[in-house]
Scaffold this motif. Structure first.
Motif, PDB file in Angstrom:
ATOM      1  N   ASP A  46       0.820  -1.212   0.000  1.00 39.95           N
ATOM      2  CA  ASP A  46       0.000   0.000   0.000  1.00 39.95           C
ATOM      3  C   ASP A  46       0.853   1.262   0.000  1.00 39.95           C
ATOM      4  OD1 ASP A  46      -2.048  -1.768   0.132  1.00 39.95           O
ATOM      5  OD2 ASP A  46      -2.875  -1.076   2.031  1.00 39.95           O
ATOM      6  N   GLN A  49       2.623   1.551  -3.660  1.00 35.64           N
ATOM      7  CA  GLN A  49       1.761   1.942  -4.773  1.00 35.64           C
ATOM      8  C   GLN A  49       1.534   3.454  -4.810  1.00 35.64           C
ATOM      9  OE1 GLN A  49      -1.921  -0.182  -4.221  1.00 35.64           O
ATOM     10  NE2 GLN A  49      -2.676   1.206  -2.644  1.00 35.64           N
ATOM     11  N   ILE A  50       1.863   4.136  -3.737  1.00 33.27           N
ATOM     12  CA  ILE A  50       1.736   5.595  -3.683  1.00 33.27           C
ATOM     13  C   ILE A  50       3.086   6.280  -3.851  1.00 33.27           C
ATOM     14  CG2 ILE A  50       1.104   7.558  -2.203  1.00 33.27           C
ATOM     15  CD1 ILE A  50      -0.950   5.667  -0.873  1.00 33.27           C
ATOM     16  N   HIS A  51       4.123   5.743  -3.230  1.00 32.86           N
ATOM     17  CA  HIS A  51       5.394   6.468  -3.142  1.00 32.86           C
ATOM     18  C   HIS A  51       6.474   6.012  -4.106  1.00 32.86           C
ATOM     19  CE1 HIS A  51       4.372   8.929   0.357  1.00 32.86           C
ATOM     20  NE2 HIS A  51       3.735   7.864   0.840  1.00 32.86           N
ATOM     21  N   GLN A  64       2.489  15.758  -6.937  1.00 36.85           N
ATOM     22  CA  GLN A  64       2.153  14.722  -7.904  1.00 36.85           C
ATOM     23  C   GLN A  64       3.189  14.736  -9.033  1.00 36.85           C
ATOM     24  OE1 GLN A  64       1.216  11.758  -8.926  1.00 36.85           O
ATOM     25  NE2 GLN A  64      -0.853  12.118  -8.092  1.00 36.85           N
ATOM     26  N   ARG A 108       7.483   2.476 -10.449  1.00 36.21           N
ATOM     27  CA  ARG A 108       6.439   2.042  -9.510  1.00 36.21           C
ATOM     28  C   ARG A 108       6.018   0.608  -9.798  1.00 36.21           C
ATOM     29  NH1 ARG A 108       1.846   6.260  -8.172  1.00 36.21           N
ATOM     30  NH2 ARG A 108       3.774   7.285  -7.524  1.00 36.21           N
ATOM     31  N   MET A 323      -1.840   7.720 -11.207  1.00 33.05           N
ATOM     32  CA  MET A 323      -2.911   8.055 -10.270  1.00 33.05           C
ATOM     33  C   MET A 323      -3.783   6.838  -9.976  1.00 33.05           C
ATOM     34  SD  MET A 323      -4.108  11.951 -11.154  1.00 33.05           S
ATOM     35  CE  MET A 323      -4.540  11.644 -12.866  1.00 33.05           C
ATOM     36  N   GLU A 326      -2.259   4.332  -7.431  1.00 31.10           N
ATOM     37  CA  GLU A 326      -2.284   4.767  -6.027  1.00 31.10           C
ATOM     38  C   GLU A 326      -3.392   4.094  -5.216  1.00 31.10           C
ATOM     39  OE1 GLU A 326      -2.511   9.003  -5.912  1.00 31.10           O
ATOM     40  OE2 GLU A 326      -0.432   9.300  -6.532  1.00 31.10           O
ATOM     41  N   THR A 327      -4.461   3.665  -5.864  1.00 28.10           N
ATOM     42  CA  THR A 327      -5.579   3.040  -5.150  1.00 28.10           C
ATOM     43  C   THR A 327      -5.752   1.579  -5.549  1.00 28.10           C
ATOM     44  OG1 THR A 327      -7.165   3.781  -6.848  1.00 28.10           O
ATOM     45  CG2 THR A 327      -6.807   5.246  -4.962  1.00 28.10           C
TER      46      THR A 327
END
Length: 467
Positions: A46, A49-51, A64, A108, A323, A326-327
């Motif tokens: 988790d 997937q964002i950083h 962003q 990523r 983007m 990220e989720t």
């Protein structure tokens, strides 16, 4: 332009994602964008997937990842340009090869899949060609699963013939048949972790052991599972390909593809991969494996593959996909939970002949879920409708929440009749082998309220099976 001896050129350290070390990113971006690889290994999915691949923009502080909408990048001087083209210094040259936004996405995905390097391209089909391109040559073949997306079946059975390549289709439940299909001209083994359209789950650890025994790279299309549900590299895969168009982006806005390299395959061992492990005439005679080690495949895919095939991902597409990723874990968990409810309801309905979702205890592949996709069996499956072809068409036309589109992996629930659309170009036998018979519809379950999806299916089934 001379590159110098291989020993004089910087070797990318194994375990570093594309863009974080070596030619694929500028020093400024490399130092400030994202988390060092040694630290990434300690972080959870988790967080990554964002950083991973992202940090505040060094020029503006933008949080962003910016859309670097530029074709080219200014060289400091003639010597700087020569060093970049000689792979002697890191930096960006031209966006057909690398672009900061696209490189951030590659970083990523590389981190999420646990790879050594990654390259992004224009579509999932482009990714499949990119994966094969450094490995194949005229007269070479690839052994592939019969359970593939219809467009992939056509690509492997027809299109690659124009390169002088060929494919041998095998039921991947039969390991002996896979081994028998391999000969001296075979250069790779290819399958999907979860197959489109039926949701069949490949026994990746066993196929990987076989690939290792015969000394071939295993390429796994992980589009339907995503790295959240399945980690093919940890199960022995050499290369992972994605259509980033699907769950990774998750919003049906842009197309894209990616190839992630494990960095674990010895391209020099057999003499079968001269583009990677012998002087490459397409790049000044560079021996990529000798010079670049674990990053050989990724560097070749960019320096030769993207340069000459031009299957480039545009930076805006990369931005949308960043983007979406990220989720990813939040969406995939909801996709799977919804699918369990919808598939269970459909299996119990008398208007339904069969449901192919591997998450159901009745599925012949249910036992593989815990082994291959421990967080769930995905959100794509087929449904056999009593009444056959005509009932399937009526069902598709009668739904309201489900969108009738040639896509999957959207936040919205989707439906299509594969036999008349995505798998129409296949013969009846090929449709059967792929799990796309005429009486089946394919469902891609979204993240809506599952009770609403069930109500929509219930009403449409009444219409489809009336009389």
């Amino acid at each position: 332009m001379a590159l110098g001896r291989a020993a004089d050129r910087p070797r990318a350290a194994p375990g570093h994602c594309a863009g974080q070390e070596g030619w694929l990113a500028s020093p400024q971006i490399r130092m400030t964008r994202g988390i060092p690889m040694t630290e990434q290994r300690k972080l959870g999915f988790d967080t990554l997937q964002i950083h991973a691949g992202a940090a505040p923009d060094p020029a503006t502080g933008a949080r962003q990842v910016p859309i670097y909408q530029s074709t080219s990048y200014v060289f400091k001087d003639a010597d700087h340009a020569a060093r970049l083209f000689g792979l002697e210094e890191v930096g960006y040259i031209y966006s057909r090869l690398t672009n900061p936004t696209v490189s951030a996405l590659a970083d990523r995905l590389c981190a999420l899949e646990g790879g050594a390097g990654a390259v992004c391209c224009s579509s999932g089909h482009a990714a499949q060609i990119m994966a094969l391109f450094p490995l194949m040559g005229p007269g070479c073949n690839v052994v592939v699963s019969t359970r593939l997306y219809g467009g992939s079946v056509t690509q492997f059975s027809q299109t690659i013939k124009r390169f002088g390549w060929s494919a041998r289709f095998v039921d991947f439940d039969d390991l002996d048949a896979i081994a028998a299909a391999v000969d001296d001209d075979t250069r790779a083994i290819f399958c999907e972790s979860i197959s489109n359209p039926g949701g069949y789950i490949t026994d990746l650890p066993e196929v990987a052991k076989l690939a290792d025994r015969v000394g071939l790279p295993l390429i796994v299309d992980n589009t339907l599972a995503t790295p959240y549900l399945c980690n093919p590299i940890a199960q022995g895969a050499t290369l992972v390909v994605h259509s980033t168009t699907k769950y990774l982006t998750g919003n049906g806005t842009v197309t894209g593809g990616a190839v992630i390299d494990s960095g674990k395959f010895d391209w020099s061992a057999s003499g079968k991969f001269p583009s990677l492990a012998a002087p490459e005439p397409a790049y000044h005679g560079l021996n990529f494996h000798e010079a670049l080690g674990a990053m050989a495949f990724t560097f070749h895919s960019i320096a030769v593959g993207l340069r000459d095939l031009g299957m480039t991902m545009n930076p805006q597409a990369a931005h949308y996909t960043l983007m979406g990723v990220e989720t990813l874990s939040l969406r995939m968990a909801r996709h799977v939970a919804n699918t369990e409810k919808v598939a269970s309801w459909l299996e119990a309905d008398p208007r339904i002949d069969r449901v192919t979702w591997a998450g159901l205890p009745s599925s012949p592949w249910h036992h593989r879920v815990a082994k291959v996709t421990p967080k769930g069996a995905g959100a794509l499956f087929t449904v056999g409708v009593k009444g056959g072809y005509d009932a399937c068409v009526k069902l598709v036309d009668s739904l309201q929440l489900f969108s009738h589109v040639a896509n999957l992996g959207d936040t919205r629930s989707l439906i299509i009749h594969p036999a008349s659309t995505t798998h129409r170009q296949l013969t009846a036998d090929q449709q059967m082998a792929a799990g796309a018979e005429a009486d089946l519809v394919r469902l891609s379950i979204g993240i809506e309220d599952p009770e609403d999806l069930i109500a929509d299916l219930d009403r449409a089934l009444d219409i489809a099976t009336a009389g």
